[in-house]
Design a protein around this motif. Sequence first.
Motif, PDB file in Angstrom:
ATOM      1  N   ARG A  12      -1.320  -2.752  -8.358  1.00  0.00           N
ATOM      2  CA  ARG A  12      -2.079  -2.624  -7.117  1.00  0.00           C
ATOM      3  C   ARG A  12      -2.276  -1.149  -6.823  1.00  0.00           C
ATOM      4  NH1 ARG A  12      -1.125  -5.934  -1.601  1.00  0.00           N
ATOM      5  NH2 ARG A  12      -3.296  -5.803  -1.008  1.00  0.00           N
ATOM      6  N   GLU A  15      -2.832   2.222  10.248  1.00  0.00           N
ATOM      7  CA  GLU A  15      -3.354   1.299   9.230  1.00  0.00           C
ATOM      8  C   GLU A  15      -4.716   1.701   8.692  1.00  0.00           C
ATOM      9  OE1 GLU A  15      -3.309  -2.830  10.228  1.00  0.00           O
ATOM     10  OE2 GLU A  15      -1.191  -2.799  10.754  1.00  0.00           O
ATOM     11  N   LYS A  16      -5.523   2.396   9.502  1.00  0.00           N
ATOM     12  CA  LYS A  16      -6.855   2.794   9.031  1.00  0.00           C
ATOM     13  C   LYS A  16      -6.768   3.837   7.920  1.00  0.00           C
ATOM     14  CE  LYS A  16      -7.629   6.494  12.343  1.00  0.00           C
ATOM     15  NZ  LYS A  16      -8.375   7.016  13.420  1.00  0.00           N
ATOM     16  N   SER A  64      -5.350   1.937   2.348  1.00  0.00           N
ATOM     17  CA  SER A  64      -6.204   0.925   1.733  1.00  0.00           C
ATOM     18  C   SER A  64      -5.511   0.384   0.494  1.00  0.00           C
ATOM     19  CB  SER A  64      -7.558   1.552   1.345  1.00  0.00           C
ATOM     20  OG  SER A  64      -8.304   0.654   0.569  1.00  0.00           O
ATOM     21  N   ALA A  65      -5.292  -0.921   0.463  1.00  0.00           N
ATOM     22  CA  ALA A  65      -4.653  -1.576  -0.681  1.00  0.00           C
ATOM     23  C   ALA A  65      -5.365  -2.895  -0.935  1.00  0.00           C
ATOM     24  CB  ALA A  65      -3.177  -1.806  -0.396  1.00  0.00           C
ATOM     25  N   SER A  66      -6.652  -2.813  -1.200  1.00  0.00           N
ATOM     26  CA  SER A  66      -7.475  -4.016  -1.222  1.00  0.00           C
ATOM     27  C   SER A  66      -7.539  -4.740  -2.557  1.00  0.00           C
ATOM     28  CB  SER A  66      -8.897  -3.669  -0.777  1.00  0.00           C
ATOM     29  OG  SER A  66      -9.432  -2.682  -1.627  1.00  0.00           O
ATOM     30  N   SER A  67      -7.198  -4.102  -3.650  1.00  0.00           N
ATOM     31  CA  SER A  67      -7.355  -4.787  -4.937  1.00  0.00           C
ATOM     32  C   SER A  67      -6.023  -4.914  -5.660  1.00  0.00           C
ATOM     33  CB  SER A  67      -8.344  -4.025  -5.827  1.00  0.00           C
ATOM     34  OG  SER A  67      -7.817  -2.748  -6.144  1.00  0.00           O
ATOM     35  N   ILE A 120      -3.130   1.747  -4.209  1.00  0.00           N
ATOM     36  CA  ILE A 120      -3.034   2.004  -2.774  1.00  0.00           C
ATOM     37  C   ILE A 120      -3.590   3.398  -2.520  1.00  0.00           C
ATOM     38  CG2 ILE A 120      -1.463   2.289  -0.822  1.00  0.00           C
ATOM     39  CD1 ILE A 120       0.515   0.480  -2.348  1.00  0.00           C
ATOM     40  N   LYS A 121      -4.475   3.486  -1.549  1.00  0.00           N
ATOM     41  CA  LYS A 121      -5.032   4.779  -1.158  1.00  0.00           C
ATOM     42  C   LYS A 121      -4.513   5.100   0.233  1.00  0.00           C
ATOM     43  CE  LYS A 121      -9.304   7.277  -0.350  1.00  0.00           C
ATOM     44  NZ  LYS A 121     -10.769   7.222  -0.356  1.00  0.00           N
TER      45      LYS A 121
END
Length: 168
Positions: free
Chosen positions: A34, A3-4, A7-10, A36-37
């Motif tokens: 969305r 999970e680290k 990143s899918a924060s926005s 996703i990184k």
Amino acid sequence: MDEKNVSASSINTQPSYSYTESDKQQLEGYTANRSIKVTLTDIKRLNALLDIALSVKIDAIKSIELKSSAAKALKAQVNAMAVNDAKEKASSLAKAFGTKLGSIYSINSAANNSFNRYGENQAIDRIVVSGNRTQQFTSPGKYLQENIVFSASVSAVFDLELTDSTAP
């Protein structure tokens, strides 16, 4: 996948409109986007990741960046090589003028760069262009492997010590 490394924060939403025959705007709903990184630590898993992305109907894949996990160590190594090169060149020039290097007067890191380039990696398959249109490639679908080039440039000023043959 850990999970680290994801990143899918926005999320970004915007209205989606259509137009009637009388040219009136009509709200159809909303479109959500969305970003996703994902960070991969094994390049061999890139195909599988892209296949997963396409299977869940991700419609755009942008900005694939290839980076080295050893970048910090490689930059330090390149800096050390630039320093050694500067010393060797300065010593050679001093000798040519009949002097020798004294203590260091000033040092300037002129450049410390890394950049990506294609086509210099000897481990990749090469594409040969010929007049034979029936040629079949044995391994289609490979990604062109990218090289990361690290470079450094050092400028140094040394005091010169006169040798017996150059003394006034």
